[in-house]
Design a protein around this motif. Structure first.
Motif, PDB file in Angstrom:
ATOM      1  N   LEU A 106     -30.789  -3.216 -12.059  1.00 24.68           N
ATOM      2  CA  LEU A 106     -31.035  -3.695 -13.416  1.00 24.68           C
ATOM      3  C   LEU A 106     -32.517  -3.632 -13.784  1.00 24.68           C
ATOM      4  O   LEU A 106     -32.855  -3.455 -14.959  1.00 24.68           O
ATOM      5  N   GLU A 107     -33.402  -3.789 -12.804  1.00 20.37           N
ATOM      6  CA  GLU A 107     -34.830  -3.633 -13.097  1.00 20.37           C
ATOM      7  C   GLU A 107     -35.127  -2.217 -13.560  1.00 20.37           C
ATOM      8  O   GLU A 107     -35.888  -2.000 -14.514  1.00 20.37           O
ATOM      9  N   SER A 108     -34.519  -1.240 -12.896  1.00 22.71           N
ATOM     10  CA  SER A 108     -34.727   0.153 -13.296  1.00 22.71           C
ATOM     11  C   SER A 108     -34.062   0.447 -14.639  1.00 22.71           C
ATOM     12  O   SER A 108     -34.599   1.205 -15.453  1.00 22.71           O
ATOM     13  N   VAL A 117     -39.402   7.193 -14.796  1.00 23.33           N
ATOM     14  CA  VAL A 117     -39.329   5.805 -14.349  1.00 23.33           C
ATOM     15  C   VAL A 117     -39.271   5.753 -12.830  1.00 23.33           C
ATOM     16  O   VAL A 117     -38.535   6.502 -12.198  1.00 23.33           O
ATOM     17  N   ILE A 118     -40.056   4.876 -12.239  1.00 24.44           N
ATOM     18  CA  ILE A 118     -40.085   4.731 -10.786  1.00 24.44           C
ATOM     19  C   ILE A 118     -38.968   3.795 -10.361  1.00 24.44           C
ATOM     20  O   ILE A 118     -38.850   2.666 -10.856  1.00 24.44           O
ATOM     21  N   VAL A 119     -38.164   4.230  -9.391  1.00 24.50           N
ATOM     22  CA  VAL A 119     -37.094   3.380  -8.873  1.00 24.50           C
ATOM     23  C   VAL A 119     -37.712   2.324  -7.968  1.00 24.50           C
ATOM     24  O   VAL A 119     -38.519   2.647  -7.094  1.00 24.50           O
ATOM     25  N   PRO A 120     -37.363   1.035  -8.137  1.00 23.91           N
ATOM     26  CA  PRO A 120     -37.946  -0.024  -7.308  1.00 23.91           C
ATOM     27  C   PRO A 120     -37.666   0.214  -5.836  1.00 23.91           C
ATOM     28  O   PRO A 120     -36.587   0.652  -5.458  1.00 23.91           O
ATOM     29  N   THR A 121     -38.646  -0.102  -4.989  1.00 27.08           N
ATOM     30  CA  THR A 121     -38.484   0.068  -3.548  1.00 27.08           C
ATOM     31  C   THR A 121     -38.797  -1.207  -2.789  1.00 27.08           C
ATOM     32  O   THR A 121     -38.909  -1.191  -1.580  1.00 27.08           O
ATOM     33  N   SER A 122     -38.916  -2.328  -3.509  1.00 27.06           N
ATOM     34  CA  SER A 122     -39.214  -3.593  -2.862  1.00 27.06           C
ATOM     35  C   SER A 122     -38.362  -4.673  -3.480  1.00 27.06           C
ATOM     36  O   SER A 122     -37.536  -4.412  -4.345  1.00 27.06           O
ATOM     37  N   SER A 123     -38.566  -5.920  -3.017  1.00 27.37           N
ATOM     38  CA  SER A 123     -37.781  -7.030  -3.546  1.00 27.37           C
ATOM     39  C   SER A 123     -38.068  -7.205  -5.022  1.00 27.37           C
ATOM     40  O   SER A 123     -39.119  -6.825  -5.529  1.00 27.37           O
ATOM     41  N   SER A 143     -28.169   9.545 -13.398  1.00 26.60           N
ATOM     42  CA  SER A 143     -29.275  10.080 -12.606  1.00 26.60           C
ATOM     43  C   SER A 143     -29.896   9.001 -11.730  1.00 26.60           C
ATOM     44  O   SER A 143     -30.253   9.250 -10.569  1.00 26.60           O
ATOM     45  N   LEU A 144     -30.009   7.799 -12.282  1.00 25.71           N
ATOM     46  CA  LEU A 144     -30.563   6.684 -11.513  1.00 25.71           C
ATOM     47  C   LEU A 144     -29.693   6.380 -10.297  1.00 25.71           C
ATOM     48  O   LEU A 144     -30.196   6.178  -9.189  1.00 25.71           O
ATOM     49  N   CYS A 145     -28.380   6.337 -10.478  1.00 23.52           N
ATOM     50  CA  CYS A 145     -27.472   6.032  -9.380  1.00 23.52           C
ATOM     51  C   CYS A 145     -27.544   7.095  -8.284  1.00 23.52           C
ATOM     52  O   CYS A 145     -27.412   6.783  -7.096  1.00 23.52           O
ATOM     53  N   ASP A 146     -27.755   8.332  -8.678  1.00 19.73           N
ATOM     54  CA  ASP A 146     -27.809   9.423  -7.704  1.00 19.73           C
ATOM     55  C   ASP A 146     -29.028   9.310  -6.790  1.00 19.73           C
ATOM     56  O   ASP A 146     -28.959   9.691  -5.618  1.00 19.73           O
ATOM     57  N   ARG A 147     -30.147   8.779  -7.309  1.00 23.45           N
ATOM     58  CA  ARG A 147     -31.365   8.743  -6.515  1.00 23.45           C
ATOM     59  C   ARG A 147     -31.728   7.350  -6.011  1.00 23.45           C
ATOM     60  O   ARG A 147     -32.668   7.203  -5.231  1.00 23.45           O
ATOM     61  N   SER A 148     -30.979   6.337  -6.429  1.00 25.15           N
ATOM     62  CA  SER A 148     -31.311   4.969  -6.051  1.00 25.15           C
ATOM     63  C   SER A 148     -30.918   4.678  -4.609  1.00 25.15           C
ATOM     64  O   SER A 148     -29.886   5.132  -4.124  1.00 25.15           O
ATOM     65  N   LYS A 149     -31.762   3.905  -3.932  1.00 23.54           N
ATOM     66  CA  LYS A 149     -31.473   3.468  -2.569  1.00 23.54           C
ATOM     67  C   LYS A 149     -30.757   2.122  -2.553  1.00 23.54           C
ATOM     68  O   LYS A 149     -30.397   1.634  -1.483  1.00 23.54           O
ATOM     69  N   TYR A 150     -30.560   1.531  -3.713  1.00 19.91           N
ATOM     70  CA  TYR A 150     -29.954   0.216  -3.808  1.00 19.91           C
ATOM     71  C   TYR A 150     -28.547   0.312  -4.402  1.00 19.91           C
ATOM     72  O   TYR A 150     -28.138   1.357  -4.909  1.00 19.91           O
ATOM     73  N   SER A 151     -27.831  -0.795  -4.338  1.00 22.12           N
ATOM     74  CA  SER A 151     -26.457  -0.837  -4.832  1.00 22.12           C
ATOM     75  C   SER A 151     -26.436  -0.639  -6.342  1.00 22.12           C
ATOM     76  O   SER A 151     -27.238  -1.240  -7.069  1.00 22.12           O
ATOM     77  N   CYS A 152     -25.508   0.185  -6.799  1.00 17.34           N
ATOM     78  CA  CYS A 152     -25.321   0.441  -8.227  1.00 17.34           C
ATOM     79  C   CYS A 152     -23.836   0.294  -8.556  1.00 17.34           C
ATOM     80  O   CYS A 152     -22.978   0.571  -7.711  1.00 17.34           O
ATOM     81  N   PRO A 153     -23.498  -0.114  -9.769  1.00 19.36           N
ATOM     82  CA  PRO A 153     -22.091  -0.118 -10.180  1.00 19.36           C
ATOM     83  C   PRO A 153     -21.547   1.311 -10.133  1.00 19.36           C
ATOM     84  O   PRO A 153     -22.299   2.268 -10.335  1.00 19.36           O
ATOM     85  N   PRO A 154     -20.257   1.494  -9.876  1.00 20.44           N
ATOM     86  CA  PRO A 154     -19.679   2.847  -9.842  1.00 20.44           C
ATOM     87  C   PRO A 154     -19.931   3.593 -11.152  1.00 20.44           C
ATOM     88  O   PRO A 154     -19.674   3.075 -12.235  1.00 20.44           O
ATOM     89  N   SER A 155     -20.420   4.829 -11.050  1.00 18.59           N
ATOM     90  CA  SER A 155     -20.756   5.614 -12.240  1.00 18.59           C
ATOM     91  C   SER A 155     -19.541   5.850 -13.119  1.00 18.59           C
ATOM     92  O   SER A 155     -19.632   5.809 -14.358  1.00 18.59           O
ATOM     93  N   ALA A 156     -18.380   6.116 -12.496  1.00 21.08           N
ATOM     94  CA  ALA A 156     -17.164   6.381 -13.270  1.00 21.08           C
ATOM     95  C   ALA A 156     -16.772   5.184 -14.123  1.00 21.08           C
ATOM     96  O   ALA A 156     -16.334   5.342 -15.270  1.00 21.08           O
ATOM     97  N   LEU A 157     -16.942   3.978 -13.581  1.00 20.69           N
ATOM     98  CA  LEU A 157     -16.592   2.776 -14.334  1.00 20.69           C
ATOM     99  C   LEU A 157     -17.581   2.535 -15.476  1.00 20.69           C
ATOM    100  O   LEU A 157     -17.191   2.104 -16.561  1.00 20.69           O
ATOM    101  N   MET A 158     -18.844   2.808 -15.233  1.00 23.19           N
ATOM    102  CA  MET A 158     -19.823   2.657 -16.314  1.00 23.19           C
ATOM    103  C   MET A 158     -19.579   3.688 -17.409  1.00 23.19           C
ATOM    104  O   MET A 158     -19.724   3.390 -18.599  1.00 23.19           O
ATOM    105  N   LYS A 159     -19.204   4.899 -17.017  1.00 28.70           N
ATOM    106  CA  LYS A 159     -18.912   5.936 -18.011  1.00 28.70           C
ATOM    107  C   LYS A 159     -17.737   5.524 -18.878  1.00 28.70           C
ATOM    108  O   LYS A 159     -17.758   5.676 -20.109  1.00 28.70           O
TER     109      LYS A 159
END
Length: 337
Positions: A157-159, A176-182, A212-228
């Motif tokens: 959500l920060e991203s 946009v830089i994907v967060p890599t810390s807490s 695109s964010l979900c593809d490169r994120s190292k953190y948990s993301c909601p399923p892309s299909a459900l968001m679509k």
């Protein structure tokens, strides 16, 4: 070795080291107590608690949010511990729901995690209220599902907030830089203006950025299909409108797997059965055997208390937690008066 192998069966491989380091740390902190029972028993109980999700109880926030399993366990524990608040606590409203403020919900969170940050509670409340009125009342279900999204997907959500703000400004979101810390160490952004002249951003473009964010994120993301699917019927949307849609989407809730559907939110047969047993035991103690002036308690029935498996914690930590919890209760009481 058996305990370590057991851990590998249920923990994601990239998080095994987190639990091993924590187990060893707790072993060293409590080595005098553990020496009475043995190291093998300690590791068995520790990894059993991780599997059952009780390992996050009364732990520091840095550990509670360290892994997706820890976050899901904390959400499930918060729901199970305080689901009755939605029925039996708070301030009664005209629509038949009991309501609490963000501060009061935060006090409940601190009963499980003494240093839980108020910022996350406020962000969850803002999803429900869509403004800064933190003294407004919220139902337990509204807050819980909003809190689930904010807590479990905090880095995502920060991203998303950064992407949304860049889209409003006409910038390229790919920079946009994907967060890599807490979440507390992420770069600071200006507060979002949810009432832009264009009433948000274009939903199709927004989804492309999310994918695109979900593809490169190292953190948990909601399923892309459900968001679509969720965004398919929208032409434009605001940031908080998107967050509210995430919180209300039962498909995303099921995919996360920590909470039941909204219709079953106040149902927990396993917990109710345990509570019934405890009530029956307490009732048996209060009515069995006549009381005498000599205070004879020989006829009182023997009660076998259910054993709760949880990791070892040093006594000084428990005393600190108790003191902070008492302070949180006082804040809740004062807010209700």
């Amino acid at each position: 070795l058996i305990s370590v192998s057991y851990c590998l069966l249920f923990a994601a491989q990239r998080h095994v080291l987190t639990y091993m380091e924590d187990a060893v740390s707790q072993l060293l902190e409590n080595r005098e107590d553990i020496s009475q029972y043995g190291i093998a028993r300690f590791f068995t109980e520790y990894f059993n608690s991780v599997r059952q999700g009780t390992h996050i109880l009364f732990r520091e926030f840095s550990f509670v949010q360290a892994t997706p399993h820890n976050r899901a366990s904390f959400l499930r524990t918060f729901w199970r511990c305080f689901r009755t608040v939605g029925k039996n606590g708070g301030k009664y409203s005209s629509i038949g729901c009991y309501l609490l403020t963000a501060q009061e919900y935060h006090c409940l969170l601190q009963l499980l995690c003494p240093d839980f940050p108020m910022e996350l509670t406020q962000k969850a409340a803002r999803i429900v209220l869509m403004d800064d009125a933190m003294d407004c009342l919220m139902s337990f279900s509204d807050f819980l599902f909003a809190f689930q999204i904010q807590f479990y997907y905090s880095e995502f959500l920060e991203s998303v907030a950064a992407i949304y703000q860049d889209l409003l400004a006409g910038k390229n979101p790919n920079t946009v830089i994907v967060p890599t810390s807490s979440s507390g160490q992420h770069r600071q952004r200006q507060p979002l203006n949810d009432c832009s002249p264009l009433d948000g951003v274009e939903a199709p473009l927004f989804y492309q950025c999310l994918e695109s964010l979900c593809d490169r994120s190292k953190y948990s993301c909601p399923p892309s299909a459900l968001m679509k699917e969720m965004l398919s019927s929208a032409q434009r949307l605001t940031f908080y409108g998107f967050l509210m849609a995430l919180a209300k989407d039962q498909g995303i809730n099921r995919a996360l797997g920590a909470l039941p559907d909204k219709g079953d939110l106040f149902l927990d047969p396993a917990m109710d059965q345990e509570l019934d047993k405890l009530v029956a035991q307490v009732s048996g103690l209060s009515v069995s055997g006549p009381t005498s002036s000599s205070g004879d308690t020989a006829n009182l029935p023997v009660r076998n208390s259910p054993r709760i498996t949880s990791p070892w914690k040093p006594l000084h930590h428990r005393r600190k937690m108790d003191a902070e919890s008492e302070g949180s209760n006082e804040e809740t009481d004062s807010s209700e008066n």
